[in-house]
Scaffold this motif. Structure first.
Motif, PDB file in Angstrom:
ATOM      1  N   LEU A 238       0.927  -1.212   0.066  1.00  0.00           N
ATOM      2  CA  LEU A 238      -0.165   0.044  -0.263  1.00  0.00           C
ATOM      3  C   LEU A 238       0.591   0.734  -0.033  1.00  0.00           C
ATOM      4  N   ILE A 239       1.792   1.434   0.552  1.00  0.00           N
ATOM      5  CA  ILE A 239       2.700   2.707   0.876  1.00  0.00           C
ATOM      6  C   ILE A 239       3.166   3.104  -0.586  1.00  0.00           C
ATOM      7  N   PRO A 240       3.667   2.429  -1.226  1.00  0.00           N
ATOM      8  CA  PRO A 240       3.798   2.518  -2.843  1.00  0.00           C
ATOM      9  C   PRO A 240       2.637   3.372  -3.640  1.00  0.00           C
ATOM     10  N   LEU A 241       1.621   3.053  -3.573  1.00  0.00           N
ATOM     11  CA  LEU A 241       0.203   3.143  -4.019  1.00  0.00           C
ATOM     12  C   LEU A 241      -0.096   4.510  -3.438  1.00  0.00           C
ATOM     13  N   LEU A 242       0.468   5.147  -2.329  1.00  0.00           N
ATOM     14  CA  LEU A 242       0.295   6.202  -1.135  1.00  0.00           C
ATOM     15  C   LEU A 242       0.773   7.217  -1.837  1.00  0.00           C
ATOM     16  N   GLY A 243       1.968   6.961  -2.720  1.00  0.00           N
ATOM     17  CA  GLY A 243       2.741   8.053  -3.318  1.00  0.00           C
ATOM     18  C   GLY A 243       3.592   8.196  -2.055  1.00  0.00           C
ATOM     19  N   ALA A 244       3.785   7.476  -1.510  1.00  0.00           N
ATOM     20  CA  ALA A 244       4.829   8.021  -0.070  1.00  0.00           C
ATOM     21  C   ALA A 244       6.210   7.957  -0.076  1.00  0.00           C
ATOM     22  N   ARG A 245       6.490   6.332  -1.448  1.00  0.00           N
ATOM     23  CA  ARG A 245       7.993   6.212  -1.744  1.00  0.00           C
ATOM     24  C   ARG A 245       7.780   5.114  -2.851  1.00  0.00           C
ATOM     25  N   PRO A 246       8.272   5.180  -3.372  1.00  0.00           N
ATOM     26  CA  PRO A 246       8.587   4.035  -4.900  1.00  0.00           C
ATOM     27  C   PRO A 246       8.917   2.559  -4.006  1.00  0.00           C
ATOM     28  N   GLY A 247       8.182   2.278  -4.648  1.00  0.00           N
ATOM     29  CA  GLY A 247       8.346   0.604  -3.923  1.00  0.00           C
ATOM     30  C   GLY A 247       7.770  -1.061  -4.733  1.00  0.00           C
ATOM     31  N   GLU A 248       7.638  -2.016  -4.112  1.00  0.00           N
ATOM     32  CA  GLU A 248       7.452  -3.014  -5.623  1.00  0.00           C
ATOM     33  C   GLU A 248       6.584  -3.555  -5.107  1.00  0.00           C
ATOM     34  N   PRO A 249       5.456  -2.937  -5.072  1.00  0.00           N
ATOM     35  CA  PRO A 249       3.779  -2.991  -4.591  1.00  0.00           C
ATOM     36  C   PRO A 249       3.284  -4.691  -5.237  1.00  0.00           C
ATOM     37  N   LEU A 250       3.404  -5.226  -6.643  1.00  0.00           N
ATOM     38  CA  LEU A 250       3.087  -6.539  -6.520  1.00  0.00           C
ATOM     39  C   LEU A 250       4.209  -7.142  -6.314  1.00  0.00           C
ATOM     40  N   PHE A 251       5.414  -7.225  -6.373  1.00  0.00           N
ATOM     41  CA  PHE A 251       6.052  -8.557  -5.463  1.00  0.00           C
ATOM     42  C   PHE A 251       5.476  -9.193  -4.377  1.00  0.00           C
ATOM     43  N   HIS A 252       4.640  -7.547  -3.496  1.00  0.00           N
ATOM     44  CA  HIS A 252       5.295  -7.701  -2.502  1.00  0.00           C
ATOM     45  C   HIS A 252       3.313  -8.291  -2.132  1.00  0.00           C
ATOM     46  N   LEU A 253       2.728  -8.036  -3.086  1.00  0.00           N
ATOM     47  CA  LEU A 253       1.614  -8.602  -2.635  1.00  0.00           C
ATOM     48  C   LEU A 253       1.048 -10.687  -3.646  1.00  0.00           C
ATOM     49  N   ALA A 254       1.945  -9.782  -4.835  1.00  0.00           N
ATOM     50  CA  ALA A 254       2.798 -11.431  -4.935  1.00  0.00           C
ATOM     51  C   ALA A 254       2.832 -12.451  -3.497  1.00  0.00           C
ATOM     52  N   LEU A 255       3.776 -12.155  -2.992  1.00  0.00           N
ATOM     53  CA  LEU A 255       4.195 -12.757  -1.207  1.00  0.00           C
ATOM     54  C   LEU A 255       2.932 -13.240  -0.677  1.00  0.00           C
ATOM     55  N   LEU A 256       2.361 -12.153  -0.266  1.00  0.00           N
ATOM     56  CA  LEU A 256       1.548 -12.962   0.360  1.00  0.00           C
ATOM     57  C   LEU A 256       0.158 -13.020  -0.282  1.00  0.00           C
ATOM     58  N   ALA A 257       0.127 -13.727  -1.387  1.00  0.00           N
ATOM     59  CA  ALA A 257      -0.842 -14.272  -1.831  1.00  0.00           C
ATOM     60  C   ALA A 257      -0.084 -16.027  -1.766  1.00  0.00           C
ATOM     61  N   SER A 258       0.832 -15.540  -2.824  1.00  0.00           N
ATOM     62  CA  SER A 258       1.650 -17.163  -2.559  1.00  0.00           C
ATOM     63  C   SER A 258       2.179 -18.055  -0.911  1.00  0.00           C
ATOM     64  N   THR A 259       2.103 -16.815   0.099  1.00  0.00           N
ATOM     65  CA  THR A 259       2.048 -17.585   0.919  1.00  0.00           C
ATOM     66  C   THR A 259       0.817 -18.073   1.624  1.00  0.00           C
ATOM     67  N   ALA A 260      -0.462 -17.225   1.370  1.00  0.00           N
ATOM     68  CA  ALA A 260      -1.896 -17.571   2.015  1.00  0.00           C
ATOM     69  C   ALA A 260      -1.821 -18.940   1.103  1.00  0.00           C
ATOM     70  N   ALA A 261      -1.617 -18.831  -0.187  1.00  0.00           N
ATOM     71  CA  ALA A 261      -2.337 -20.550  -0.418  1.00  0.00           C
ATOM     72  C   ALA A 261      -1.477 -21.415   0.076  1.00  0.00           C
TER      73      ALA A 261
END
Lengths: 558, 249
Positions: A238-261
């Motif tokens: 979420l932080i990069p999408l707020l424009g607070a700083r650059p980041g890798e939202p897709l990578f972290h979302l993938a981390l979350l999703a794969s761990t959940a799965a």
């Protein structure tokens, strides 16, 4: 059978509940909406302040978001363990499902969804306004809101899967009934401790700019978030999408999703393998004892001075109460509430000798009676109001015995009144001591509280009998029902009337700051009238409560 | 010993019990049978003071349950159809509590509890919480509680439900012994065989109304005028009187 088919009983029950009337859902919706607005405004204020700190703003935003996710994750983990214990190993319908030609995998799916729903509402209640505040303050686009939803799904699944795994392991080691008791009390102790710790941090300081600055400093001092924690990944989406700083939202979302799965599949595999064994273990009761339990002996000795029937009812009620872990967890909450109440008074800014501090002292003293009565009411809602419902389907045992209803009512009244009036008096004495008020005020309040608590307990029994809930044995459920809400409102109205009636005579008699001159003859009569009115109001409420209580008890159909 | 007078209970548009009157003599075993939802349990709950009737009354040992509830209840033992007990008490604590409610002296209640626990096969698990008991054990404990004060009237609502064959047989014998000792027994049951075996007279309730009342011979005679053949079993009589008999094969 499809997953939707397995969940149908819950969905249909919810639909039937809605059909029964829209008053309760509407009232609940209104309270929830007010709560959301309050949470939203709080977070909006904090985040807006962070924006004013040019250099540290983005860091603080990030740290606060991580902190939020960490808190949610910890609470979710605990609530999922408790919920899984019930949905997988405690619910009566599991035996029906087990007897049906249903694969354990499908059973796991249905129970998993129920566990997830039962334990995750809290995040929706507290989390949504916080995330919305982030979006509004940082003027985030639709992508932020979509990402929030996408993040929350795996973020909720991870602790649910861990909860199911932990519960299954626990049930294999400890019988479910014991495991439930242990979890319940441990969970409540942890929650209460966290609550008290939060209170001792004095969050009210955030209301002042210096306090907010201190909080910002605290956040800035918090160490860097753990890189392997799901809470960090969620924040990193979420932080990069707020424009607070650059980041890798897709990578972290993938981390979350794969761990959940992976965790979901692991919980499915484990449950599929050991469910029948764990379920069998969960059905085991406590081991038998060869001798009489000491608790019964102690209570009988304690009840010895009471009349026979009152003593019997006392021993029975106390034995049932003390052997129920759900009641213990309520007691822990009560203790936290009382400690917090007293702490609030010790933390009031009344020692700096300023005129403001003096005024706060006198206003606090004026409302202290109402506050102590309010705390007593909150406790009565938990312990007095549910007593009739908790008799439940065993009500026939007492009702078919040759005992007048009046005796039963008196017994319930005394059992509720004695500890509650004790609690109220202790609160008044301690908090007035912190406030440094005139001992005369304390004495007047102590006397008033006796009548007020008697009326509150009497009303509790009346409303408890008028709105009985025999469908649950959990006092926490009973204490949050519609009848409990009505009881709370009625008690608060009574407290408001008593405080209003007593405020003038007390201030006139004891507050030399407001009325230094001596009390005249006419005033004395008016003061006596005011105190008589207080006595009349509480006595009337008590008598009305008793009358209604007896009437509803006579009509009680179990 | 038991006298129901024009008993009536109305729930909104539904009349659960409609003008029911009967008498049960001292020492008699009275069977109360009827289809599901006929109003048997409601009638019993009116009798023992768990419900207030819309009209009518019940006299237990000459005491009106509405006007002198304590006196009426003191001489009555009751076993509920679903014996919900205090799950967090032990069996002994429960019997001690119930005995106390009926005014039995402390010392006596201890001896009486032990006697009943032994009789109903619960003595070895007397200090265990009731929550760990099976349904049958709870049923036996509830029955022990109904007898703890040596009542003169015993009201049993479906007492055989949940009992194993041994327990059911022992209970049937116990009912015979209690009746022989002069106790008046009001027995509601689904088991027509039990009613046929134990009851001196039988009342048949259907849709809240008492459609038949008398000894088995009297009921047979009455049913003989209708569909059931003379000398028929209680089942045939019951089906005939409640209009549930299917077409002859």
């Amino acid at each position: 059978m499809s997953l939707l088919g397995l969940l149908a009983p819950r969905l249909l029950a919810a639909r039937h509940a809605l059909r029964r009337g829209y008053v309760k859902p509407l009232a609940l919706g209104l309270v929830t909406a007010l709560f959301w607005i309050g949470c939203f405004l709080f977070f909006e204020r904090v985040l807006a302040y962070f924006q004013t700190i040019t250099a540290l703003g983005p860091v603080l935003t990030q740290r606060l978001l991580v902190l939020l996710f960490v808190c949610f994750f910890a609470v979710l983990l605990l609530s999922n363990v408790v919920a899984a214990l019930t949905t997988f190993y405690g619910a009566e319908e599991v035996s029906l499902l087990l007897a049906a030609p249903l694969s354990v995998r499908r059973l796991h799916q249905a129970r998993f969804v129920e566990t997830l729903a039962a334990s995750s509402w809290m995040v929706l209640l507290f989390g949504l306004p916080a995330f919305a505040a982030y979006g509004v303050v940082y003027r985030a686009g639709p992508l932020f809101y979509a990402a929030t939803v996408a993040t929350l799904v795996p973020f909720l699944v991870i602790p649910a899967a861990l909860g199911v795994l932990a519960t299954t392991g626990l049930v294999l080691v400890v019988p479910a009934r014991r495991a439930g008791d242990v979890l319940l009390v441990a969970g409540t102790v942890l929650t209460s401790a966290a609550y008290l710790a939060f209170r001792v941090l004095r969050p009210e300081r955030l209301a002042s700019p210096s306090g907010l600055a201190g909080f910002a400093g605290f956040l800035a001092d918090v160490g860097a978030p753990a890189p392997y924690a799901p809470s960090t990944w969620a924040a990193e989406v979420l932080i990069p999408l707020l424009g607070a700083r650059p980041g890798e939202p897709l990578f972290h979302l993938a981390l979350l999703a794969s761990t959940a799965a992976v965790l979901y599949l692991a919980s499915a595999a484990v449950v599929e393998r050991v469910f029948l064994l764990a379920w069998s273990r969960a059905q085991e009761g406590r081991p038998a004892r060869g001798s009489e339990r000491p608790l019964a002996r102690w209570l009988r000795a304690l009840a010895a001075p009471l009349p026979r029937t009152a003593g019997l009812l006392f021993v029975k009620d106390m034995t049932v109460f003390l052997r129920d872990a759900r009641q213990w967890s309520q007691l822990v909450l009560l203790l936290a509430l009382a400690v917090m109440y007293v702490y609030n008074f010790s933390a009031l800014p009344i020692d700096d000798g300023s005129a403001l501090a003096g005024t706060i002292r006198e206003i606090a003293a004026l409302f202290n009676l109402g506050l102590a009565a309010f705390v007593t009411t909150a406790v009565a809602v938990r312990f007095v109001y549910p007593t009739i419902s908790l008799e439940g389907r065993s009500w026939w045992v007492i009702r078919t015995a040759p005992i007048p209803l009046g005796t039963i009512w008196w017994s319930k009244f005394v059992i509720g009144f004695v500890p509650l009036v004790g609690l109220g008096e202790v609160l008044i004495v301690l908090t007035n001591r912190f406030l440094g008020v005139d001992p005369g005020v304390t004495l007047v309040f102590m006397g008033t509280l006796v009548g007020l608590v008697a009326a509150i307990v009497s009303l509790g029994l009346a409303f408890g009998a008028a709105y009985p809930r025999f469908d649950t044995q959990n006092p926490a459920h009973i204490a949050t029902s519609f009848g409990a809400l009505v009881y709370m409102v009625a008690s608060l109205a009574l407290i408001a009337v008593v405080v209003a009636l007593e405020s003038w005579p007390v201030s006139r008699l004891f507050w030399h700051r407001l009325g230094p001159e001596a009390v005249g003859g006419g005033e004395s009569a008016a003061i006596a009238c005011a105190f008589a009115a207080v006595a009349a109001v509480t006595a009337t409420a008590w008598a009305l409560g008793r009358r209604l209580g007896l009437r509803h008890l006579a009509r009680l159909e179990v | 010993m038991i006298r129901a007078i024009a008993l009536r209970k109305v729930y909104g548009p539904i009349t659960a019990v409609d003008d029911v009157s009967f008498e049960v003599a001292p020492g008699e075993v009275f069977g109360f049978i009827g289809p599901n939802g006929a109003g048997k349990t409601t009638t019993i709950r009116l009798m023992v003071g768990l419900l207030a009737p819309t009209s009518g009354t019940v006299l237990l040992g000459g005491h009106d349950i509405g006007r002198e509830p304590e006196a009426a209840k003191a001489m009555t033992g009751y076993l509920a159809d679903r014996p919900f007990l205090y799950e967090k008490l032990t069996a002994r604590e429960f019997l001690r509590f119930v005995g106390g409610l009926y005014g039995i002296a402390r010392r006596e209640v201890e001896g009486r509890s032990t006697e009943l626990l032994a009789e109903f096969g619960l003595l070895e698990r007397a200090e265990e919480l009731i929550e760990a008991y099976s349904h049958g054990m709870k049923q036996r404990l509830a029955l022990a509680a109904a007898l703890v004060h040596r009542p003169r009237i015993l009201v049993l609502d479906e007492p055989m439900v949940g009992l194993d064959p041994q327990g059911a047989r022992a209970l049937r014998q116990r009912i015979r012994d209690l009746a022989a000792s002069g106790m008046t027994i009001f027995l509601s049951t689904h088991s027509l065989a039990v009613a046929e075996e134990l009851c001196d007279r039988i009342g048949i309730l259907d849709h809240g109304r008492l459609v038949a009342l008398g000894s088995l011979a009297e009921l047979r005679a009455r049913a003989g005028d209708g569909a059931a053949p003379r000398g028929a079993s209680l089942e045939s009589v019951f089906l005939s009187l409640t209009g549930a008999a299917g077409p002859a094969a």
